[in-house]
Enzyme design. Sequence first.
Site, PDB file in Angstrom:
ATOM      1  N   TYR A 106      51.909  45.496  48.280  1.00  0.00           N
ATOM      2  CA  TYR A 106      51.556  43.962  48.335  1.00  0.00           C
ATOM      3  C   TYR A 106      51.671  42.930  49.177  1.00  0.00           C
ATOM      4  CZ  TYR A 106      48.668  42.439  43.929  1.00  0.00           C
ATOM      5  OH  TYR A 106      47.809  42.080  43.053  1.00  0.00           O
ATOM      6  N   ASP A 140      42.646  43.710  49.145  1.00  0.00           N
ATOM      7  CA  ASP A 140      42.177  42.758  48.253  1.00  0.00           C
ATOM      8  C   ASP A 140      42.308  41.502  47.752  1.00  0.00           C
ATOM      9  OD1 ASP A 140      42.866  43.311  46.266  1.00  0.00           O
ATOM     10  OD2 ASP A 140      40.701  44.179  44.696  1.00  0.00           O
ATOM     11  N   HIS A 152      39.797  44.288  41.671  1.00  0.00           N
ATOM     12  CA  HIS A 152      41.087  43.809  41.523  1.00  0.00           C
ATOM     13  C   HIS A 152      41.224  43.722  39.816  1.00  0.00           C
ATOM     14  CE1 HIS A 152      44.942  42.723  43.213  1.00  0.00           C
ATOM     15  NE2 HIS A 152      45.066  42.425  42.433  1.00  0.00           N
TER      16      HIS A 152
END
Length: 507
Positions: free
Chosen positions: A258, A286, A372
Site C-alpha cells: 500500500y 485501487d 478489491h
Amino acid sequence: MAALAAATALTADSIALDTNKHGVSVAELQKHTSLENGVWVAINGEVYDLTEFLLRHPGGAKIILKYAGKNASTIFNKFHPKDVFEQFLTPEQHLGPLLGELQPAQDITEGEEDEARLVRIEKKPALAKIFNASDFEHICKQIIPPNAWAYYSSAADDEISLRENHYAYQRVFFNPRVLRNVTEIDLTTTMLGVRVDAPFYCSAAALAKLGQPEGELSIARGCGSENIIQMISNNASYTFDEIVDAAKPDQPQWFQLYVSENRDLNYKAIEKCNKRGIKGIFVTVDAALFGKREKDMRFHLLEDDDDDGDAGDNLSESGKILSAKDPGLTWEDIKKFKKATDLPIVLKGIQTVDDVLMAIDHEVKGVVLSNHGGRQLDFSRAPLEVLADVSKVLKEKKLEDKLEIYLDGGVRRGTDILKALCLGAKGVGLGRPFLYANSAYGQEGVEKLIQLLKLELSVDMKLLGVSKIDELGPEYLDIRNLHARHLVADLMYNSAYDPLRPPEFRK
C-alpha cells in the site's frame, strides 16, 4: 476495519521508535486524557503521545480517546503488528517507558463472550466433513467474533460487485473434449518465475489475527506445506519479518504494498523485500480511499449506542472509514518503484483494458485484475469479465507475452480457477476463503482448503480433457453469456431449489 493506533515498546517483543527517554509515571500518564491536555496511551510498557494522530487513525479517534491515560496493551496486541508505529509516529511522540505498574484496560471489542458461539466452536464439524471452500465460510461465520465477521465479509455500498464477482463464473460454461489420455494430471505452473504446485495463491487480506490467534503465521505455514504462494498483506496483524520467518527457507512469498504519503516508508518496505527473498511486489492501485463498507460501519466498535453525534465524520473523505493511503499515487511512482528493485513489480487492482495497456507501456511484470473483492467501488465489473476483454485485445495487438495476468475476487471452486486460466490468467488469487479456513481450523484448515482446490482442479481437468495447465485455452469455454448481467433474482425458482447442504455441527 476498526483498528487501534498504538505503539511499540522497549521489550523483547516489540520495536521502539526512540530509546533515549527518561519515562512517564502512571500518575502523569493519567493526566493526559483529552485534546486540551494531550492524549497519551501506554502500550507494552511504553508511553506514546497520540494527540496529533487521532484524526489520522484508520479506526477513528474515539477508540484512542477511550484508552487515553490507560494501558491499551491488550487491544493493541490484538489488532496490530509490533512495528506499526514506525509508519505513523515521530520519535518525539514516543515518550519513553511507563514508570510503575498499570493493569491493561479491558478490550472493549470483545464484550461478553456469546455462550452459543463458544458451544459452536466446541462442536464445529471435523475437517473430514469439509468438502469445499464455502463450507469454511459457513463455519467461520458462526464461530468468529461478530466484529471480525463484519470486517472480513463486508464490501462496498450495496455489495453488488461482491456478489457479481462470483456470479460471473456461473455465466461461463465449458466445452469438454473426450477420448484424450488424462491418466496423469500436472497442476504445476510458474508464476513470476517461481515453480509452484498449483495455479492459485493466497491473496493479501488484512488482520488475519482477528479470526485466528496465529493469523498470517499459520497461513504462511499452511501455504508452505502445499507449495502455494502467500501474498503478505501490508496491513497484516504480524510483522513482515515474523511472517517471513514462519515460512520455510525457500518458500515463495509475495508482498502487497500500500503506497503511503511518506514515500520513504515505501522504499524501506521494498528494501526489506529485497533482503528477505520476496519473489514479487504487488502495488495496490485501487485504494485512493477506502470504499464505504456499511456492514463494518454499522458494527463499528467506536460508536456508543447512546451516541447522538454527527456521523458525518465517518462518511467524509477524511473520515475514519473512507480514509486510505495516498490518493496522489500515479504512474510516475510506478517508474520510481521499478528503479528501486530488481524484483518483479505487479499492479494490483487493474480494472480496464486501457490500464492493462498502460501497464505494458510501463514495463511492469504483471497486473492483477481485481476490484478489491468488491470492497472499493461498487458496480465495478467482475474481474473475470474484464479478463475476457483484456485477453481479446492483447491477442489482437500480439501483446500476450508482455506481462503476466492474475485475477482475484469471487473464486470458490476449481472450475472458477480453470475458467480464468482458459481466458489467459497466469494464476488466480483467493483472499476471504483463506481467512475463513484459517479462522476456523488454523494451519490445518489452510492446508485442507488448498488440498480441496487441488483435488477439484485435478478432477475438472480430467473431465475437461486436458492434462497440463499450459493446454488450457479459450476454446474450452462458452462465454456467450458472460457479459449478460442478471442482477434480479428469480425468487420463484430459488424458493423451489433445494440447495446443497453445508456440514452439520455435532450435537
